[in-house]
Design a protein around this motif. Structure first.
Motif, PDB file in Angstrom:
ATOM      1  N   ARG A  89     -33.057  -2.418   8.341  1.00 43.27           N
ATOM      2  CA  ARG A  89     -32.182  -2.756   7.239  1.00 43.27           C
ATOM      3  C   ARG A  89     -31.585  -4.213   7.663  1.00 43.27           C
ATOM      4  O   ARG A  89     -31.994  -5.083   6.793  1.00 43.27           O
ATOM      5  CB  ARG A  89     -31.109  -1.785   7.281  1.00 43.27           C
ATOM      6  CG  ARG A  89     -29.847  -2.526   6.321  1.00 43.27           C
ATOM      7  CD  ARG A  89     -29.137  -1.308   5.534  1.00 43.27           C
ATOM      8  NE  ARG A  89     -29.990  -0.662   4.514  1.00 43.27           N
ATOM      9  CZ  ARG A  89     -29.673   0.650   4.179  1.00 43.27           C
ATOM     10  NH1 ARG A  89     -28.519   1.156   4.341  1.00 43.27           N
ATOM     11  NH2 ARG A  89     -30.688   1.211   3.217  1.00 43.27           N
ATOM     12  N   CYS A 142     -26.264  10.240   5.661  1.00 42.58           N
ATOM     13  CA  CYS A 142     -26.730   9.138   5.675  1.00 42.58           C
ATOM     14  C   CYS A 142     -27.804   9.059   4.552  1.00 42.58           C
ATOM     15  O   CYS A 142     -28.210   7.977   4.381  1.00 42.58           O
ATOM     16  CB  CYS A 142     -28.012   9.221   6.894  1.00 42.58           C
ATOM     17  SG  CYS A 142     -27.159   9.830   8.452  1.00 42.58           S
ATOM     18  N   CYS A 145     -27.438   6.198   1.817  1.00 43.35           N
ATOM     19  CA  CYS A 145     -27.835   4.777   1.986  1.00 43.35           C
ATOM     20  C   CYS A 145     -29.139   4.491   2.423  1.00 43.35           C
ATOM     21  O   CYS A 145     -29.746   3.380   2.717  1.00 43.35           O
ATOM     22  CB  CYS A 145     -26.677   4.223   2.499  1.00 43.35           C
ATOM     23  SG  CYS A 145     -24.921   3.911   2.179  1.00 43.35           S
ATOM     24  N   HIS A 146     -29.765   5.791   3.137  1.00 46.46           N
ATOM     25  CA  HIS A 146     -30.873   5.452   3.615  1.00 46.46           C
ATOM     26  C   HIS A 146     -31.976   6.645   2.997  1.00 46.46           C
ATOM     27  O   HIS A 146     -33.214   6.516   3.740  1.00 46.46           O
ATOM     28  CB  HIS A 146     -31.040   5.902   5.214  1.00 46.46           C
ATOM     29  CG  HIS A 146     -30.328   4.940   5.971  1.00 46.46           C
ATOM     30  ND1 HIS A 146     -30.788   3.730   6.027  1.00 46.46           N
ATOM     31  CD2 HIS A 146     -28.863   4.980   6.717  1.00 46.46           C
ATOM     32  CE1 HIS A 146     -29.552   2.921   6.808  1.00 46.46           C
ATOM     33  NE2 HIS A 146     -28.556   3.725   7.116  1.00 46.46           N
ATOM     34  N   TYR A 162     -28.714  -7.037   1.850  1.00 50.42           N
ATOM     35  CA  TYR A 162     -30.013  -7.180   2.849  1.00 50.42           C
ATOM     36  C   TYR A 162     -31.011  -7.283   2.148  1.00 50.42           C
ATOM     37  O   TYR A 162     -31.775  -6.309   1.573  1.00 50.42           O
ATOM     38  CB  TYR A 162     -29.798  -5.779   3.619  1.00 50.42           C
ATOM     39  CG  TYR A 162     -28.788  -5.458   4.494  1.00 50.42           C
ATOM     40  CD1 TYR A 162     -28.840  -5.979   5.827  1.00 50.42           C
ATOM     41  CD2 TYR A 162     -27.734  -4.725   3.924  1.00 50.42           C
ATOM     42  CE1 TYR A 162     -27.581  -5.857   6.534  1.00 50.42           C
ATOM     43  CE2 TYR A 162     -26.462  -4.616   4.825  1.00 50.42           C
ATOM     44  CZ  TYR A 162     -26.721  -5.070   5.792  1.00 50.42           C
ATOM     45  OH  TYR A 162     -25.339  -4.954   6.957  1.00 50.42           O
TER      46      TYR A 162
HETATM   47  C1  HEC Z   1     -22.781   3.414   3.292  1.00 46.24           C
HETATM   48  C2  HEC Z   1     -24.020   3.369   3.535  1.00 46.24           C
HETATM   49  C3  HEC Z   1     -24.607   3.861   4.852  1.00 46.24           C
HETATM   50  C4  HEC Z   1     -24.652   5.163   5.321  1.00 46.24           C
HETATM   51  C5  HEC Z   1     -23.650   6.565   4.707  1.00 46.24           C
HETATM   52  C6  HEC Z   1     -25.431   4.975   6.524  1.00 46.24           C
HETATM   53  N1  HEC Z   1     -25.878   3.811   6.939  1.00 46.24           N
HETATM   54 FE1  HEC Z   1     -26.934   3.249   8.253  1.00 46.24          FE
HETATM   55  N2  HEC Z   1     -26.833   1.315   7.702  1.00 46.24           N
HETATM   56  C7  HEC Z   1     -26.190   0.876   6.711  1.00 46.24           C
HETATM   57  C8  HEC Z   1     -26.105  -0.591   6.636  1.00 46.24           C
HETATM   58  C9  HEC Z   1     -25.153  -1.338   5.627  1.00 46.24           C
HETATM   59  C10 HEC Z   1     -26.437  -1.138   7.740  1.00 46.24           C
HETATM   60  C11 HEC Z   1     -27.005  -2.145   8.342  1.00 46.24           C
HETATM   61  C12 HEC Z   1     -25.789  -2.686   9.320  1.00 46.24           C
HETATM   62  C13 HEC Z   1     -26.107  -3.900  10.096  1.00 46.24           C
HETATM   63  O1  HEC Z   1     -25.958  -5.167   9.342  1.00 46.24           O
HETATM   64  O2  HEC Z   1     -25.965  -3.885  11.258  1.00 46.24           O
HETATM   65  C14 HEC Z   1     -27.165   0.229   8.612  1.00 46.24           C
HETATM   66  C15 HEC Z   1     -27.964  -0.029   9.496  1.00 46.24           C
HETATM   67  C16 HEC Z   1     -28.193   1.235  10.257  1.00 46.24           C
HETATM   68  C17 HEC Z   1     -28.884   1.424  11.480  1.00 46.24           C
HETATM   69  C18 HEC Z   1     -29.384  -0.073  12.461  1.00 46.24           C
HETATM   70  C19 HEC Z   1     -30.773  -0.497  12.180  1.00 46.24           C
HETATM   71  C20 HEC Z   1     -31.214  -1.018  10.895  1.00 46.24           C
HETATM   72  O3  HEC Z   1     -32.230  -0.797  10.208  1.00 46.24           O
HETATM   73  O4  HEC Z   1     -30.401  -2.140  10.632  1.00 46.24           O
HETATM   74  C21 HEC Z   1     -29.137   2.718  11.950  1.00 46.24           C
HETATM   75  C22 HEC Z   1     -29.822   3.154  13.254  1.00 46.24           C
HETATM   76  C23 HEC Z   1     -28.367   3.322  10.916  1.00 46.24           C
HETATM   77  N3  HEC Z   1     -28.052   2.657   9.717  1.00 46.24           N
HETATM   78  C24 HEC Z   1     -28.444   4.642  10.883  1.00 46.24           C
HETATM   79  C25 HEC Z   1     -27.874   5.416  10.117  1.00 46.24           C
HETATM   80  C26 HEC Z   1     -27.496   6.974  10.205  1.00 46.24           C
HETATM   81  C27 HEC Z   1     -28.164   8.030  11.443  1.00 46.24           C
HETATM   82  C28 HEC Z   1     -26.485   7.161   9.349  1.00 46.24           C
HETATM   83  C29 HEC Z   1     -25.881   8.721   9.031  1.00 46.24           C
HETATM   84  C30 HEC Z   1     -24.951   9.060  10.342  1.00 46.24           C
HETATM   85  C31 HEC Z   1     -26.249   6.221   8.558  1.00 46.24           C
HETATM   86  N4  HEC Z   1     -27.185   5.087   9.014  1.00 46.24           N
HETATM   87  C32 HEC Z   1     -25.589   6.074   7.284  1.00 46.24           C
HETATM   88  C33 HEC Z   1     -25.539   1.672   5.651  1.00 46.24           C
HETATM   89  C34 HEC Z   1     -25.352   2.997   5.768  1.00 46.24           C
END
Ligand code: HEC
Length: 185
Positions: A89, A142, A145-146, A162
């Motif tokens: 991301r 997760c 957003c993913h 992003y």
């Molecule tokens: C509200 C939205 C949101 C949720 C819910 C969320 N994420 Fe993310 N995730 C993001 C964002 C925004 C980033 C980029 C953060 C940064 O700039 O480092 C990110 C980045 C990451 C990354 C770092 C690698 C990358 O691709 O930049 C990981 C690993 C990750 N998320 C795992 C998870 C996991 C596992 C969960 C559930 C437990 C989760 N996320 C839930 C928004 C979310």
């Protein structure tokens, strides 16, 4: 005479192996704790932001806080601390190097073979550094957003922060990425 030399070489190399194992074990222990610390600081903040202002607010919070946590743990610990993914991301921070790429591919295979993501990790000494990765699995929260079906506001907010986002389309249980730690020996 030669036999004796051979024997002492054998003992010497066995001793090196034995000496390095406990050393790696304590490095692994330190890395494991640090990975837990990272997740333990980020996840509650994420949940709090989701509850307080919904997912678009939580994206803004995460964009700020996740890099800050990585940087402050790096500054405090003597380890390089970051998060990586095969589908990043944050394009400027999360792109894996060759070693991380190979480990992430292994993690995907291990997960597909039935290991739960939370139990998937790997550490080894590479070129004078101890390196360790802990998989981050996709939980229900997760998916907002993913996952595969993002709401329109979430999609738009992600695009704003992003423009090079690859980190969608995941299913429950898959490996989203990993916390990656390394330390010079
Ligand atoms: C509200 C939205 C949101 C949720 C819910 C969320 N994420 Fe993310 N995730 C993001 C964002 C925004 C980033 C980029 C953060 C940064 O700039 O480092 C990110 C980045 C990451 C990354 C770092 C690698 C990358 O691709 O930049 C990981 C690993 C990750 N998320 C795992 C998870 C996991 C596992 C969960 C559930 C437990 C989760 N996320 C839930 C928004 C979310």
């Amino acid at each position: 005479m030669y036999r004796l030399l051979f024997l002492s070489l054998l003992i010497a190399s066995a001793a090196t192996v034995l000496a390095s194992e406990p050393e790696n074990a304590s490095l692994e222990q330190g890395a494991r704790q640090l990975a837990q610390q990272f997740a333990g600081q980020l996840k509650p903040q994420l949940k709090k932001a989701m509850a307080a202002g919904g997912p678009t607010h939580a994206i803004e919070v995460c964009a700020n806080i996740a890099p800050r946590i990585a940087d402050s743990l790096t500054a405090q610990s003597g380890w390089l601390v970051r998060r990586v993914s095969l589908k990043s991301r944050n394009a400027s921070r999360a792109q894996p190097d060759k070693w991380e790429q190979a480990v992430l591919q292994q993690f995907d295979q291990r997960q597909a073979a039935g290991e739960p993501a939370a139990a998937i990790n790997y550490g080894e000494t590479v070129n004078g550094r101890y390196r360790y990765m802990q998989a981050q699995g996709v939980e229900a929260i997760c998916l907002t957003c993913h996952g595969e079906n993002l709401s329109e506001p979430v999609r738009a907010t992600l695009e704003q922060y992003y423009p090079d986002d690859w980190a969608t389309g995941y299913n429950l249980g898959q490996v989203r990425g990993a916390i990656s730690l390394s330390k010079h020996l």
